[in-house]
Design a protein around this motif. Structure first.
Motif, PDB file in Angstrom:
ATOM      1  N   TRP A  10     -11.403   2.658  -3.854  1.00 49.61           N
ATOM      2  CA  TRP A  10     -10.250   3.429  -4.290  1.00 49.61           C
ATOM      3  C   TRP A  10     -10.626   4.214  -5.535  1.00 49.61           C
ATOM      4  O   TRP A  10     -11.300   3.698  -6.412  1.00 49.61           O
ATOM      5  CB  TRP A  10      -9.070   2.524  -4.664  1.00 49.61           C
TER       6      TRP A  10
ATOM      7  N   ARG B  92      -2.703   4.351  -2.858  1.00 43.22           N
ATOM      8  CA  ARG B  92      -3.418   3.076  -2.904  1.00 43.22           C
ATOM      9  C   ARG B  92      -4.084   2.747  -1.580  1.00 43.22           C
ATOM     10  O   ARG B  92      -4.360   1.599  -1.302  1.00 43.22           O
ATOM     11  CB  ARG B  92      -2.462   1.945  -3.300  1.00 43.22           C
ATOM     12  N   THR B  93      -4.312   3.726  -0.742  1.00 40.77           N
ATOM     13  CA  THR B  93      -5.006   3.509   0.513  1.00 40.77           C
ATOM     14  C   THR B  93      -6.497   3.674   0.265  1.00 40.77           C
ATOM     15  O   THR B  93      -6.939   4.707  -0.227  1.00 40.77           O
ATOM     16  CB  THR B  93      -4.519   4.490   1.591  1.00 40.77           C
ATOM     17  N   GLY B  94      -7.250   2.646   0.581  1.00 37.40           N
ATOM     18  CA  GLY B  94      -8.679   2.671   0.321  1.00 37.40           C
ATOM     19  C   GLY B  94      -9.467   3.363   1.412  1.00 37.40           C
ATOM     20  O   GLY B  94      -8.987   3.570   2.533  1.00 37.40           O
TER      21      GLY B  94
ATOM     22  N   THR C 227     -14.463  -1.480   0.743  1.00 32.03           N
ATOM     23  CA  THR C 227     -13.406  -0.485   0.611  1.00 32.03           C
ATOM     24  C   THR C 227     -13.374  -0.018  -0.823  1.00 32.03           C
ATOM     25  O   THR C 227     -13.541  -0.806  -1.757  1.00 32.03           O
ATOM     26  CB  THR C 227     -12.040  -1.096   0.979  1.00 32.03           C
TER      27      THR C 227
ATOM     28  N   ARG D 109     -11.840   3.321 -10.812  1.00 30.27           N
ATOM     29  CA  ARG D 109     -12.357   3.031  -9.473  1.00 30.27           C
ATOM     30  C   ARG D 109     -12.269   1.538  -9.230  1.00 30.27           C
ATOM     31  O   ARG D 109     -12.484   0.739 -10.136  1.00 30.27           O
ATOM     32  CB  ARG D 109     -13.803   3.487  -9.338  1.00 30.27           C
TER      33      ARG D 109
ATOM     34  N   LEU E 288      -8.609   5.839  -8.588  1.00 31.79           N
ATOM     35  CA  LEU E 288      -7.273   5.800  -9.162  1.00 31.79           C
ATOM     36  C   LEU E 288      -7.157   6.832 -10.280  1.00 31.79           C
ATOM     37  O   LEU E 288      -8.148   7.180 -10.916  1.00 31.79           O
ATOM     38  CB  LEU E 288      -6.968   4.400  -9.686  1.00 31.79           C
TER      39      LEU E 288
ATOM     40  N   ASP F 294       0.833  -1.194   0.000  1.00 34.29           N
ATOM     41  CA  ASP F 294       0.000   0.000   0.000  1.00 34.29           C
ATOM     42  C   ASP F 294       0.869   1.245   0.000  1.00 34.29           C
ATOM     43  O   ASP F 294       1.904   1.304   0.647  1.00 34.29           O
ATOM     44  CB  ASP F 294      -0.900   0.029   1.243  1.00 34.29           C
TER      45      ASP F 294
ATOM     46  N   TRP G 275      -4.596  -2.725  -0.342  1.00 31.00           N
ATOM     47  CA  TRP G 275      -4.424  -2.770  -1.784  1.00 31.00           C
ATOM     48  C   TRP G 275      -3.679  -4.041  -2.194  1.00 31.00           C
ATOM     49  O   TRP G 275      -3.946  -4.617  -3.249  1.00 31.00           O
ATOM     50  CB  TRP G 275      -3.705  -1.530  -2.293  1.00 31.00           C
TER      51      TRP G 275
END
Length: 173
Positions: free
Chosen positions: A170, A7-9, A168, A154, A172, A3, A25
């Motif tokens: 993310w 990349r932290t959700g 969770t 996403r 991107l 992570d 991640w």
């Protein structure tokens, strides 16, 4: 892959247990990398959805799949490149599911295609060996197939189980 701040959700508390933590991640990466089957969702020209199972490879940043030009998903992609690829475990009381949303872009560079063809063999074995012909994959059993890249915009991860439910997400670049 570990992570990083990018990349932290973000945990969605609406669909998670009160004590849930965001998924890592690294687990998403591992799931996308090792999954055998993915489900591709596209949209027909008339707006109706189309979903089909397929195989794909993940290179750490993008998912890649192929399809013949006469297949329904190819017709759908020509009109609307937005897709959803899902994979995971169908069990309700356990498992980990991943959903990746993005636009499918056709890849035609011969060097990139050669690298991807090898990735298919590395993951799925010799039965999935493709030749590169004129900007496409070619396979004796299926003829020519276009190759598409989906760099997810996403990603969602769904952890399941009585004491584990967590969603969770993310975003991107």
């Amino acid at each position: 892959m570990t992570d990083s701040p990018a990349r932290t959700g973000t945990l969605d508390a609406r669909y998670s247990r009160p004590d849930a933590r965001p998924s890592a991640w690294a687990e998403v990466h591992a799931t996308l990398e090792t999954a055998g089957t993915y489900w591709l969702s596209t949209v027909r020209r008339d707006g109706r959805p189309h979903v089909t199972p397929l195989i794909a490879v993940w290179d750490g940043a993008s998912l890649y799949f192929s399809t013949g030009d006469r297949e329904q998903k190819a017709h759908n992609l020509a009109a609307n490149p937005n897709v959803v690829l899902t994979t995971g475990d169908s069990a309700l009381q356990g498992g980990f599911d991943v959903v990746a949303e993005g636009a499918a872009v056709r890849i035609s560079d011969p060097d990139r295609l050669a690298s991807l063809a090898q990735a298919w063999v590395d993951k799925y074995g010799e039965v999935w060996r493709f030749e590169v012909r004129g900007g496409d994959f070619w396979h004796e059993g299926g003829g020519l197939a276009g190759v598409y890249e989906v760099a997810p915009a996403r990603v969602f991860a769904f952890r399941k189980g009585d004491d584990r439910f967590a969603q969770t997400g993310w975003r991107l670049a």
